[in-house]
Design a protein around this motif. Structure first.
Motif, PDB file in Angstrom:
ATOM      1  N   ARG A 271      46.396  36.740  36.930  1.00 34.77           N
ATOM      2  CA  ARG A 271      45.319  37.303  37.376  1.00 34.77           C
ATOM      3  C   ARG A 271      45.931  38.179  38.747  1.00 34.77           C
ATOM      4  O   ARG A 271      45.535  38.822  39.448  1.00 34.77           O
ATOM      5  N   TYR A 272      46.685  37.170  39.590  1.00 34.34           N
ATOM      6  CA  TYR A 272      47.137  37.639  41.074  1.00 34.34           C
ATOM      7  C   TYR A 272      48.621  38.078  40.573  1.00 34.34           C
ATOM      8  O   TYR A 272      49.431  37.779  40.141  1.00 34.34           O
ATOM      9  N   SER A 273      48.829  38.735  41.980  1.00 28.94           N
ATOM     10  CA  SER A 273      50.393  39.266  42.101  1.00 28.94           C
ATOM     11  C   SER A 273      51.047  39.311  43.615  1.00 28.94           C
ATOM     12  O   SER A 273      49.960  38.886  44.378  1.00 28.94           O
ATOM     13  N   GLY A 274      52.229  39.444  43.779  1.00 25.02           N
ATOM     14  CA  GLY A 274      52.701  39.511  44.966  1.00 25.02           C
ATOM     15  C   GLY A 274      52.597  38.129  45.755  1.00 25.02           C
ATOM     16  O   GLY A 274      52.884  37.224  45.070  1.00 25.02           O
ATOM     17  N   ASP A 275      52.150  38.048  47.056  1.00 22.50           N
ATOM     18  CA  ASP A 275      52.059  37.063  47.846  1.00 22.50           C
ATOM     19  C   ASP A 275      51.042  36.205  47.148  1.00 22.50           C
ATOM     20  O   ASP A 275      51.030  35.055  47.773  1.00 22.50           O
ATOM     21  N   ASN A 276      50.228  36.861  46.402  1.00 20.19           N
ATOM     22  CA  ASN A 276      48.842  35.936  45.995  1.00 20.19           C
ATOM     23  C   ASN A 276      49.191  35.345  44.456  1.00 20.19           C
ATOM     24  O   ASN A 276      48.395  34.711  44.141  1.00 20.19           O
ATOM     25  N   THR A 277      50.434  35.338  44.050  1.00 21.78           N
ATOM     26  CA  THR A 277      50.691  35.075  42.781  1.00 21.78           C
ATOM     27  C   THR A 277      50.442  33.411  42.533  1.00 21.78           C
ATOM     28  O   THR A 277      50.761  32.676  43.453  1.00 21.78           O
ATOM     29  N   PHE A 278      49.800  33.129  41.477  1.00 21.73           N
ATOM     30  CA  PHE A 278      49.418  31.631  41.334  1.00 21.73           C
ATOM     31  C   PHE A 278      50.740  31.047  40.915  1.00 21.73           C
ATOM     32  O   PHE A 278      51.416  31.438  39.745  1.00 21.73           O
ATOM     33  N   ARG A 279      51.217  29.853  41.484  1.00 22.35           N
ATOM     34  CA  ARG A 279      52.240  29.149  41.237  1.00 22.35           C
ATOM     35  C   ARG A 279      52.145  28.013  40.688  1.00 22.35           C
ATOM     36  O   ARG A 279      52.978  27.011  40.338  1.00 22.35           O
ATOM     37  N   GLY A 280      50.796  27.298  41.097  1.00 20.88           N
ATOM     38  CA  GLY A 280      50.810  25.814  40.598  1.00 20.88           C
ATOM     39  C   GLY A 280      49.513  25.272  41.416  1.00 20.88           C
ATOM     40  O   GLY A 280      48.370  25.991  41.708  1.00 20.88           O
ATOM     41  N   THR A 281      49.244  24.044  41.276  1.00 17.48           N
ATOM     42  CA  THR A 281      47.776  23.522  41.990  1.00 17.48           C
ATOM     43  C   THR A 281      48.170  22.558  43.067  1.00 17.48           C
ATOM     44  O   THR A 281      49.362  21.731  43.108  1.00 17.48           O
ATOM     45  N   PRO A 282      47.310  22.412  43.839  1.00 18.36           N
ATOM     46  CA  PRO A 282      46.024  23.139  44.184  1.00 18.36           C
ATOM     47  C   PRO A 282      46.476  24.509  44.844  1.00 18.36           C
ATOM     48  O   PRO A 282      47.278  24.865  45.623  1.00 18.36           O
ATOM     49  N   SER A 283      45.857  25.580  44.328  1.00 22.71           N
ATOM     50  CA  SER A 283      45.627  26.928  44.718  1.00 22.71           C
ATOM     51  C   SER A 283      44.333  27.326  45.488  1.00 22.71           C
ATOM     52  O   SER A 283      43.252  27.193  44.343  1.00 22.71           O
ATOM     53  N   VAL A 284      44.262  27.583  46.453  1.00 29.03           N
ATOM     54  CA  VAL A 284      42.916  27.897  47.261  1.00 29.03           C
ATOM     55  C   VAL A 284      43.068  29.382  47.469  1.00 29.03           C
ATOM     56  O   VAL A 284      43.701  29.569  48.455  1.00 29.03           O
ATOM     57  N   TYR A 285      42.059  30.228  47.019  1.00 29.46           N
ATOM     58  CA  TYR A 285      42.056  31.652  47.515  1.00 29.46           C
ATOM     59  C   TYR A 285      40.489  31.852  47.951  1.00 29.46           C
ATOM     60  O   TYR A 285      39.464  31.259  47.788  1.00 29.46           O
ATOM     61  N   LEU A 286      40.619  32.594  49.287  1.00 22.98           N
ATOM     62  CA  LEU A 286      39.397  33.026  49.761  1.00 22.98           C
ATOM     63  C   LEU A 286      39.372  34.849  49.601  1.00 22.98           C
ATOM     64  O   LEU A 286      40.269  35.304  50.256  1.00 22.98           O
ATOM     65  N   ASN A 287      38.444  34.972  49.098  1.00 28.85           N
ATOM     66  CA  ASN A 287      38.212  36.396  48.660  1.00 28.85           C
ATOM     67  C   ASN A 287      39.262  36.961  48.208  1.00 28.85           C
ATOM     68  O   ASN A 287      39.788  38.223  48.240  1.00 28.85           O
ATOM     69  N   GLY A 288      40.118  36.263  47.156  1.00 29.92           N
ATOM     70  CA  GLY A 288      41.262  36.841  46.472  1.00 29.92           C
ATOM     71  C   GLY A 288      42.518  36.435  47.111  1.00 29.92           C
ATOM     72  O   GLY A 288      43.374  37.017  46.540  1.00 29.92           O
ATOM     73  N   GLU A 289      42.722  35.869  48.216  1.00 30.48           N
ATOM     74  CA  GLU A 289      43.776  35.931  49.084  1.00 30.48           C
ATOM     75  C   GLU A 289      43.961  34.494  49.230  1.00 30.48           C
ATOM     76  O   GLU A 289      43.294  33.473  49.565  1.00 30.48           O
ATOM     77  N   LEU A 290      45.347  34.166  48.698  1.00 31.86           N
ATOM     78  CA  LEU A 290      45.834  32.765  48.501  1.00 31.86           C
ATOM     79  C   LEU A 290      46.206  32.188  50.076  1.00 31.86           C
ATOM     80  O   LEU A 290      46.804  32.785  50.873  1.00 31.86           O
ATOM     81  N   LEU A 291      45.497  31.019  50.288  1.00 30.33           N
ATOM     82  CA  LEU A 291      45.645  30.438  51.675  1.00 30.33           C
ATOM     83  C   LEU A 291      46.742  29.383  51.507  1.00 30.33           C
ATOM     84  O   LEU A 291      47.202  28.979  50.388  1.00 30.33           O
ATOM     85  N   ASP A 292      47.279  29.549  52.783  1.00 26.11           N
ATOM     86  CA  ASP A 292      48.880  28.830  52.877  1.00 26.11           C
ATOM     87  C   ASP A 292      48.285  27.249  53.018  1.00 26.11           C
ATOM     88  O   ASP A 292      47.169  26.917  53.376  1.00 26.11           O
ATOM     89  N   ASN A 293      49.123  26.358  52.919  1.00 26.27           N
ATOM     90  CA  ASN A 293      48.806  24.880  52.989  1.00 26.27           C
ATOM     91  C   ASN A 293      48.239  24.467  54.330  1.00 26.27           C
ATOM     92  O   ASN A 293      47.277  23.421  54.318  1.00 26.27           O
TER      93      ASN A 293
END
Length: 325
Positions: A271-293
């Protein structure tokens, strides 16, 4: 003093200087190590204090807003008609870091959803489905059970219970009896409990077939035919598609919650690409942007991110009545 004596004297002086240099170097090293250790202790101490402060601030005991089951098996928790940022949470119930996130920020999500400040989109996945039993079977049974709870409008409550009772990695847990008993901790009616129990029995059988028979045979043939290197680049849903064309019929997964969560996991990876690529869990996205830890794994960070975000849109559709309470 003869030449030989002078030579021995110079040699003794040189050796003494070398010993002094080595001693000074050891002293400097010990000082550096000691300072580094002090910094580590300080950082860990600060981290521990912040973690516990976050945990103390995160309690929520208010009423939940509607939770709506989506066509892909995910669940949206939000006030009806809410215009707010969309927080997507990808989690595996066997994932220890996901449990940590739930302990820290599970109540933050509930509160923000209840107050109309966020639309929380729960997206359960199983990143451990290809691991050996019992890690894989634990993950898949729990994911299927959460989906069954969502069918009756109790996903959020059951989500909490599953993480509270997460088995230690490598130990068998999320047993059929436990999954059934935990559903009785919700406000479900007796009829719903019976339907839930039947579904848990069915899904447990599917999980056993998948993890103990189907996947090992599929993996063995895939290694022989396409090699470990190529296999390592494939998500599980792609491997299953390959297997369907090479003598491994996945039809037993059709219409099951186990199959649904495997598909959801594969979709997350694409579903996602670039810096927003899903790599594992937990992954939290805000309006489609992956949040850092630092943002996702602290109460303050997540609250501030939600407060500063614009309204977003949910990209899935409700299923029938949505399983809402």
């Amino acid at each position: 003093m003869g030449s030989e004596a002078r030579k021995r004297s110079r040699e003794k002086i040189r050796e003494q200087r070398e010993r002094e240099k080595r001693a000074a170097k050891r002293t400097k090293t010990l000082i550096v190590i000691g300072a580094a250790a002090a910094v580590v202790v300080l950082v860990v101490g600060i981290g521990f204090a912040v973690l516990n402060a976050d945990r103390r601030d995160s309690g929520y005991e208010g009423a939940l807003p509607p939770q709506v089951l989506q066509e892909d098996g995910s669940v949206v928790l939000a006030q009806e008609g809410a215009q707010a940022p969309v927080v997507e949470v990808y989690a595996d119930f066997q994932c220890p870091a996901c449990r940590q996130f739930e302990l820290l920020n599970g109540d933050v999500l509930k509160r923000n959803a209840a107050e109309g400040n966020a639309i929380v989109h729960y997206r359960p996945v199983s990143i451990f489905a290809q691991q050996p039993v019992p890690i894989s079977s634990n993950s898949l049974r729990a994911g299927a059970a959460a989906r069954a709870a969502a069918e009756h409008g109790y996903f959020v409550e059951y989500n909490d219970i599953l993480f509270e009772n997460q088995p230690t990695e490598g130990n068998e847990g999320f047993t059929v009896d436990e999954l059934k008993d935990w559903f009785r901790q919700t406000d479900a009616a007796a009829e719903q409990e019976g339907e839930f129990d039947r579904r848990i029995d069915e899904e447990a059988a599917v999980v056993a077939t998948f993890t103990e028979d189907y996947l090992p045979a599929l993996t063995e043939d895939a290694v022989a035919e396409i090699g470990e290197e190529t296999l390592g680049t494939m998500v599980l849903s792609d491997l299953i598609s390959w297997g369907a064309d090479n003598g491994h019929d996945p039809a037993f997964l059709d219409g099951t919650y186990t199959g649904e969560i495997i598909t959801a996991t594969g979709t997350a990876y694409t579903r996602y690409s670039g810096d927003n690529t899903f790599r594992g869990t937990p992954s939290v996205y805000l309006n489609g942007e992956l949040l850092d830890n630092n943002t996702a794994m602290t109460v303050r960070g997540l609250n501030e991110a939600i407060a500063s975000a614009d309204a977003g849109e949910v990209d899935t559709q409700p299923m029938g009545d949505g399983g809402a309470e």
